[in-house]
Motif scaffolding. Structure first.
Motif, PDB file in Angstrom:
ATOM      1  N   GLY A   1       3.285  -0.191  -3.971  1.00  0.00           N
ATOM      2  CA  GLY A   1       3.712  -0.318  -2.594  1.00  0.00           C
ATOM      3  C   GLY A   1       3.559  -1.706  -2.035  1.00  0.00           C
ATOM      4  O   GLY A   1       4.068  -2.027  -0.976  1.00  0.00           O
ATOM      5  N   GLU A   2       2.808  -2.557  -2.749  1.00  0.00           N
ATOM      6  CA  GLU A   2       2.590  -3.907  -2.239  1.00  0.00           C
ATOM      7  C   GLU A   2       3.694  -4.837  -2.691  1.00  0.00           C
ATOM      8  O   GLU A   2       4.407  -4.585  -3.661  1.00  0.00           O
ATOM      9  N   GLU A   3       3.822  -5.946  -2.006  1.00  0.00           N
ATOM     10  CA  GLU A   3       4.807  -6.944  -2.376  1.00  0.00           C
ATOM     11  C   GLU A   3       4.396  -7.620  -3.658  1.00  0.00           C
ATOM     12  O   GLU A   3       3.253  -7.991  -3.849  1.00  0.00           O
TER      13      GLU A   3
ATOM     14  N   MET B   1       0.841  -1.195   0.000  1.00  0.00           N
ATOM     15  CA  MET B   1       0.000   0.000   0.000  1.00  0.00           C
ATOM     16  C   MET B   1       0.876   1.244   0.000  1.00  0.00           C
ATOM     17  O   MET B   1       2.047   1.212   0.396  1.00  0.00           O
ATOM     18  N   SER B   2       0.315   2.347  -0.468  1.00  0.00           N
ATOM     19  CA  SER B   2       1.007   3.623  -0.447  1.00  0.00           C
ATOM     20  C   SER B   2       0.081   4.650   0.173  1.00  0.00           C
ATOM     21  O   SER B   2      -1.075   4.342   0.519  1.00  0.00           O
ATOM     22  N   THR B   3       0.548   5.850   0.308  1.00  0.00           N
ATOM     23  CA  THR B   3      -0.262   6.909   0.919  1.00  0.00           C
ATOM     24  C   THR B   3      -0.373   8.095  -0.035  1.00  0.00           C
ATOM     25  O   THR B   3       0.556   8.397  -0.793  1.00  0.00           O
ATOM     26  N   ILE B   4      -1.513   8.757  -0.001  1.00  0.00           N
ATOM     27  CA  ILE B   4      -1.708   9.998  -0.739  1.00  0.00           C
ATOM     28  C   ILE B   4      -2.320  11.013   0.215  1.00  0.00           C
ATOM     29  O   ILE B   4      -2.896  10.665   1.247  1.00  0.00           O
ATOM     30  N   THR B   5      -2.190  12.281  -0.159  1.00  0.00           N
ATOM     31  CA  THR B   5      -2.677  13.365   0.687  1.00  0.00           C
ATOM     32  C   THR B   5      -3.752  14.138  -0.057  1.00  0.00           C
ATOM     33  O   THR B   5      -3.587  14.487  -1.230  1.00  0.00           O
ATOM     34  N   SER B   6      -4.840  14.379   0.624  1.00  0.00           N
ATOM     35  CA  SER B   6      -5.940  15.126   0.008  1.00  0.00           C
ATOM     36  C   SER B   6      -5.607  16.605  -0.028  1.00  0.00           C
ATOM     37  O   SER B   6      -4.623  17.064   0.574  1.00  0.00           O
ATOM     38  N   SER B   7      -6.421  17.369  -0.737  1.00  0.00           N
ATOM     39  CA  SER B   7      -6.210  18.821  -0.812  1.00  0.00           C
ATOM     40  C   SER B   7      -6.378  19.484   0.542  1.00  0.00           C
ATOM     41  O   SER B   7      -5.856  20.571   0.772  1.00  0.00           O
TER      42      SER B   7
END
Length: 1201
Positions: A300-302, A1-7
């Protein structure tokens, strides 16, 4: 997994995965006016069905944040999907947009606050997953402005040759996922490389010494090279290569003849030298087929092969010992280099192919790159640019060998209409094929008349690489107005030999009704003309990794959305199938499971019967399929050597479950069987009863031989340490996972005494230890039946002498009936029943037993009870058998005998027992397993009648033979698949309570055959413990119609819950087995209140009752799914009570506990009728009938009347 940021600054953990149809509603909810202003009005389900790639950005709670759909062509209203290439100039960077390097964005939606972050994450993931992709293009005929997320990543361009009223935007790879920089490894890279190897360093140092990496880097020369790949100045990958290869060993172990044995001779395909710009392009990027899985789409995942041990340690060790050894031939003859050591950081594994162009520049005189991979290692992304080499028969090489040709990295792929000048090149391509003549004839028809002999249009196109033809495609169109003309010369593209003919409507209906094709598509979204048939598919070996791209282009340029490939058994009179053609099909298409069919009473149904196109009888075939979605969906390659011993129903069910996993490709499935795959003999050769698990049609539709290497031999030993099975022929079969499904066999009986006057104790003969007489037969499979039929024809049928059939199982009676059908008089047949510790009839029904005995008496068949074989030939030489003697409770019996059939002593085969016992596998009357089918060896599993559960489960009365063998085989596959499939999470460990429970099986056991008196017999019952007689059900009842004398006997037993528990049929007419098996487990109310109707005298004949129109839906193969859906609705349903909404479950529990009176029940019925649950049930029923209307035409639907 990965992360994102909202506005708004909110951080969210997300996963990019393939979109599922269940996401459609959430995606539709994200469409807003700005979306429509750019993409127009979109039917989400239709778009998902036709898109080549659809990805969804979802949270850890599986909530959709963003979605994007991609296609290989622009919107149809802008340009013909087959001709869009001609509209574009080169881009500003000099690159040309081609079908290989370009996708078109057809829809993007996102939650407003995650629009920018979601768009970037999706685009980055798509570029990372699809190595060939360089450009994502957005073409919109509308004037709306892009939303913020797209505006950040798409640039407007003016690259159209013609004035088309649309806006064009392009997103480039180099802005989001630039190619990795590859350079020579230096000593100062040592520490960075060590960090990549991480956990593997200890094992590597143990094998090669503590300073092996430094020595490897420092010792670089002309022969050995080491390179690293880096991004933003950080080393993220390492590879060591060498030109030392033991070609003699590789050619001994692998089929390398098609590649000139990796020596410098005239190549099969010699493309023209690329011009300087193409050479520069080759060194800067790579064109390989990367196959995406859900886990790979998320960077981001294996991903597969991510562990360096999967690719570096085992390869390095083995390559240096074998493939990298110095060959005895001069170096100048070598035409390959090998990869010795490879590792890559997980985040960049999908970009491993960026290394390959640089490696080929290091060896400009070599055409092939070679890599060997341990068979048990998971596939890693680099291998997507290679193609697997088939091992030679009896090869024991412990690795898989993969090759990559330097021309396989080119992107200059061209497709055009075939012309007469192509004939010599095409002839060279197909000259070794079985279908050479048919392909040549079709090509000639195209070149001469552009149509087939029946007037249907033909289209032929060639696929070229650097000016060389490496493939041919021929399209046969059933629509006259689809004739190919010169202006449509860009219609099809391919890099394979393909003969494609459009299905008629009748064929499409037949496939929909007879195969589970709707597992992969929604038929309502595909027009008739969008279906095509693939008849030939030949791809030059070095371009095998472009097979998926070829199928994608074939669909686009032919204006098709579906391709089918029917494969007929070898014994049918259809065209032979080339092994090269079949190999290509298996790589790019998925197998489609056959569907169980309803047996329709055609006369009773009349005009309400389904179409003849659905029910017509035709030669059975296996079906393979692909569509636009599947053309960009990868298969996970599994090279683990899985060896199954025994072609039993259990073993075949296990193999079926593995081979019909559409996203998996098992390269090393082996079946060891004494007689190979089961044969299905003609009716006059059916000496044995049947379990109705697999029929001859099933075998044709499953096409096991396409996936499985069949070794016709017998297991004699298991070497657990070396992990191989020794065969009777002294060959060895290596395994990583061994599955024992040998079942039980009738063993040859031995004499019990030399004095027939002595009555021995015991009820069975000991194993036969003498040479088997030529006229003594123990029948265990259809191969034995064919052999004995041949022997009888030559030695018995036209001669005198009696047949003695020894045993107490149902096979005794089916054998006697077959003998009489062959013309043997009943007076020449003796049935001899041995003593039994637990005497019970093999028919489980006294009426059936009485009818069979009467039939035997009428035919003058001699029946002897309670006899134990004592002597053969009066103790003299036993071959051939002329007489047999038996001890009884009274005087001994001596019978003249011209042929002896033995059906007694069914147990584990002696050779199998010896192999199991010598291997120190726990054996306690049967092979001991745990609840997950594992023996005391973690690499050896077993299932079926051969097995029993460990005594710690306290279930000695239950063995593998107590259950439906097919269900057991599928259960075994469900246990093992998570061990091989990286997309499936391994199940959690069972609780302490569950650890001591054996699995629960629900499917019925079936037994049937043709019995004396020309009776057709069927017995269906629930799983039953061994050595226990079924006690009479005090709370159930029997529903019996007909009589055995009239040949229409039918008995249904209902248990105390009014569920059908046992079915017994004895009829002179053929039995509708497919229908009758569906009755098991059904409630009598579901059978139209069968119990009350029977007691009221309304049911006189169950055969006729179950041919009525109302019950045919119960026999449908999807009725079980419908039942499950109904249960879910009822479980979640609520009714309005005095205290508000109450669940149906709670109401029913309260009524049962309070013993509610009839009035309250009626009140509940009224409340339920007014509830939403009732409406949902009605809708579900109508949807079921509508969705399956081609099978269930006898049911009226709203609007039909």
């Amino acid at each position: 997994m990965s992360t994102i940021t909202s506005s708004a600054g909110k951080v969210e953990s997300v996963t990019v995965r393939r979109t599922e149809s269940s996401d459609a509603q959430e995606i539709n909810n994200l469409i807003n006016p700005s979306t429509v202003a750019v993409f127009g009005r979109v039917n989400v389900i239709h778009l998902l069905e036709k898109a080549n790639l659809a990805v969804t950005l979802s949270t850890s709670k599986d909530k959709v944040l963003a979605h994007a759909s991609f296609s290989d062509h622009p919107r149809e209203e802008l340009v013909d999907q087959a001709c869009w290439e001609n509209l574009f100039h080169k881009l500003d960077n000099g690159q040309k947009m081609t079908p290989l390097n370009t996708l078109f964005l057809r829809l993007f939606v996102a939650q407003p606050s995650f629009s920018i972050g979601g768009a970037k994450e999706i685009v980055r993931t798509v570029f990372n997953a699809i190595v060939e992709l360089e450009h994502i293009c957005l073409m919109s005929p509308y004037k709306g402005s892009l939303e913020a997320g797209l505006e950040k990543i798409f640039d407007p361009v003016t690259c159209l040759k013609e004035e088309i009223q649309c806006s064009v935007y392009v997103c480039h790879r180099y802005n989001h996922c630039p190619r990795l920089h590859v350079r020579r490894a230096r000593v100062e890279d040592h520490d960075d490389i060590m960090q990549i190897f991480a956990d593997q360093m200890e094992s590597l140092e143990d094998t090669h010494g503590p300073y092996f990496l430094s020595e490897l880097i420092e010792s670089q020369g002309e022969e050995n090279r080491a390179v690293v790949c880096e991004t933003e100045g950080c080393v993220v990958g390492f590879v060591s290569v060498s030109d030392h290869i033991d070609l003699k060993l590789l050619n001994t172990c692998f089929e390398l003849g098609a590649f000139e044995e990796l020596r410098k001779t005239n190549s099969v395909v010699k493309p023209e030298e690329p011009n300087p710009s193409e050479e520069e392009h080759l060194t800067s990027c790579v064109s390989v087929e990367v196959k995406n899985t859900e886990c790979e789409l998320d960077p981001g995942e294996e991903t597969q092969g991510g562990d360096p041990s999967d690719t570096s340690q085992p390869e390095n060790v083995e390559s240096r010992d074998t493939a990298s050894c110095k060959d005895s031939e001069p170096d100048r003859s070598h035409n390959a280099f090998c990869i010795q050591l490879f590792t890559m950081e997980k985040r960049f594994e999908m970009r491993s192919a960026d290394l390959l162009p640089h490696l080929f520049t290091l060896y400009p005189d070599r055409e092939y790159g070679v890599i060997s991979v341990p068979k048990a290692a998971p596939e890693f992304p680099l291998l997507q640019s290679f193609f697997r080499i088939i091992p030679r028969e009896n090869s024991t090489f412990p690795h898989e060998l993969y090759l990559c040709h330097r021309w396989g990295l080119l992107r200059t792929l061209e497709v055009r209409v075939a012309v007469s000048d192509d004939i010599p090149a095409v002839q060279s391509l197909i000259e070794s094929l079985n279908q050479e003549k048919s392909v040549r004839d079709d090509l000639d028809l195209f070149l001469q008349a552009r149509k087939d002999v029946d007037g249907a249009a033909l289209q032929a196109l060639v696929f070229r690489v650097q000016g060389q033809i490496v493939g041919l495609m021929i399209l046969r169109d059933e629509e006259v107005n689809s004739v190919l003309n010169d202006s449509s010369s860009c219609r099809l593209t391919t890099n394979a030999l393909l003969h494609l003919s459009v299905f008629t409507l009748q064929d499409i209906e037949f496939i929909q009704a007879n195969f589970d094709i709707e597992r992969f598509m929604y038929f309502s979204h595909h027009q008739r003309e969008e279906h095509g048939r693939l008849c030939h598919f030949i791809l030059h070996p070095i371009f095998q990794h472009h097979g998926k791209h070829f199928c994608k282009e074939a669909l686009r340029l032919a204006h098709k959305t579906c391709l089918y490939y029917p494969l007929y058994p070898s014994q049918h009179s259809h065209e032979d199938v080339s092994s090269r053609s079949l190999a290509a099909v298996l790589n790019v298409m998925v197998p489609v499971s056959p569907r169980r069919q309803i047996i329709y009473p055609q006369e009773e149904l009349g005009i309400n019967a389904p179409s003849r196109h659905i029910t017509r009888q035709q030669d059975p075939f296996a079906l393979y399929y692909t569509n636009r979605k599947l053309s960009m969906e990868p298969k996970v390659t599994i090279n683990t050597r899985i060896v199954v011993v025994g072609a039993s129903d259990t073993g075949l069910a296990f193999l079926e479950a593995l081979t019909f996993s559409p996203h998996l490709r098992f390269n090393n499935l082996t079946l060891i069987s004494t007689h190979g795959l089961p044969d299905h003999a003609a009716p006059d050769m059916r000496f044995l009863a049947t379990s109705h698990c697999y029929s001859s049609q099933d075998h044709a539709q499953l096409s096991f031989r396409s996936w499985i290497s069949v070794v016709t031999d017998k297991m004699k030993a298991i070497d657990r340490e070396a992990k191989h099975v020794e065969l009777a022929s002294n060959h060895r079969v290596q395994y990583d996972c061994l599955i024992l499904c040998a079942g039980l066999q009738c063993q040859m009986p031995s004499i019990t005494s030399t004095d027939t006057s002595i009555r021995t104790t015991g009820t069975q003969n000991p194993p036969y230890s003498q040479p088997v007489a030529s006229n003594l037969f123990s029948l265990n499979d259809q191969h034995d039946c064919v052999s004995v039929h041949r022997w009888l024809s030559n030695n018995f049928l036209n001669r005198t002498g009696d047949a003695v059939v020894y045993g107490s199982v149902i096979d005794v009676y089916t054998c006697v009936e077959t003998l009489m059908r062959l013309g043997v008089g009943g007076g020449r047949v003796h049935i001899v029943h041995p003593p039994d510790d637990t005497p019970s009839s093999c028919f489980h029904d006294s009426a059936v037993e009485l009818a069979v005995n009467q039939a035997l008496e009428e035919e003058n068949v001699h029946v002897h009870h309670n006899c134990l074989l004592a002597q053969i030939n009066d103790g003299q030489h036993p071959d051939p058998i002329t007489c047999v003697s038996f001890t009884t409770a009274g005087p001994p019996i001596r019978l003249e005998c011209a042929v002896l059939f033995n059906f007694s002593g069914e147990t584990v085969d002696r050779d199998a027992f010896r192999a199991i016992n010598d291997a120190c596998l726990v054996f306690d009357g049967r092979l001991v397993i745990d609840r997950t089918f594992r023996t005391n060896d973690p690499s050896i599993y077993a299932a079926g009648p051969l097995t029993k559960y460990s005594r710690r489960y306290h279930a000695d009365q239950w063995t593998g033979g107590s259950f439906n063998s097919k269900e057991v085989g599928h259960s075994l596959a469900s246990v093992l698949l998570p061990l091989f499939d990286p997309t499936v999470e391994c199940p959690v460990n069972p609780s302490e309570h569950q650890k001591h429970l054996i699995p629960v099986y629900n499917q019925a056991k079936m037994q049937g055959g043709r019995l004396p008196g020309s009776y057709n017999y069927l017995h269906v019952t629930k799983p039953t413990a061994n050595n226990t007689r079924a006690s009479p059900d005090q709370h159930g009842c029997d529903i019996v119609t007909g009589r055995t004398e009239t040949g229409n006997y039918f008995c249904l037993h209902l248990n105390q819950h009014d569920l059908v528990e046992t079915i017994t049929c004895l009829s002179k007419n053929p039995l509708p087995i497919s229908n009758l098996r569906c009755l098991h487990g059904k409630h009598q109310m579901l059978l139209n209140h069968l119990r009350s109707r029977y007691h009221e005298g309304l049911v006189q004949d169950l055969y006729s009752y179950f041919r009525e129109n109302w019950c045919l839906a119960l026999f449908h193969d999807r009725f079980t799914d419908f039942e499950q859906e109904v249960r879910q609705i009822m479980d979640s349903g609520k009714v309005e009570g005095d205290n508000g909404s109450v669940s149906m479950h709670e109401v029913l529990q309260k009524m049962v506990g309070d013993k509610t009176e009839t009035g309250h029940l009626m009140n509940l019925s009224e409340m339920f009728g007014k509830s939403q649950t009732c409406s949902a049930l009605k809708t579900t029923v109508l949807d079921y009938l509508k969705y399956n209307r081609y099978h269930l035409t006898m049911y009226a639907r709203p609007g039909l009347l």
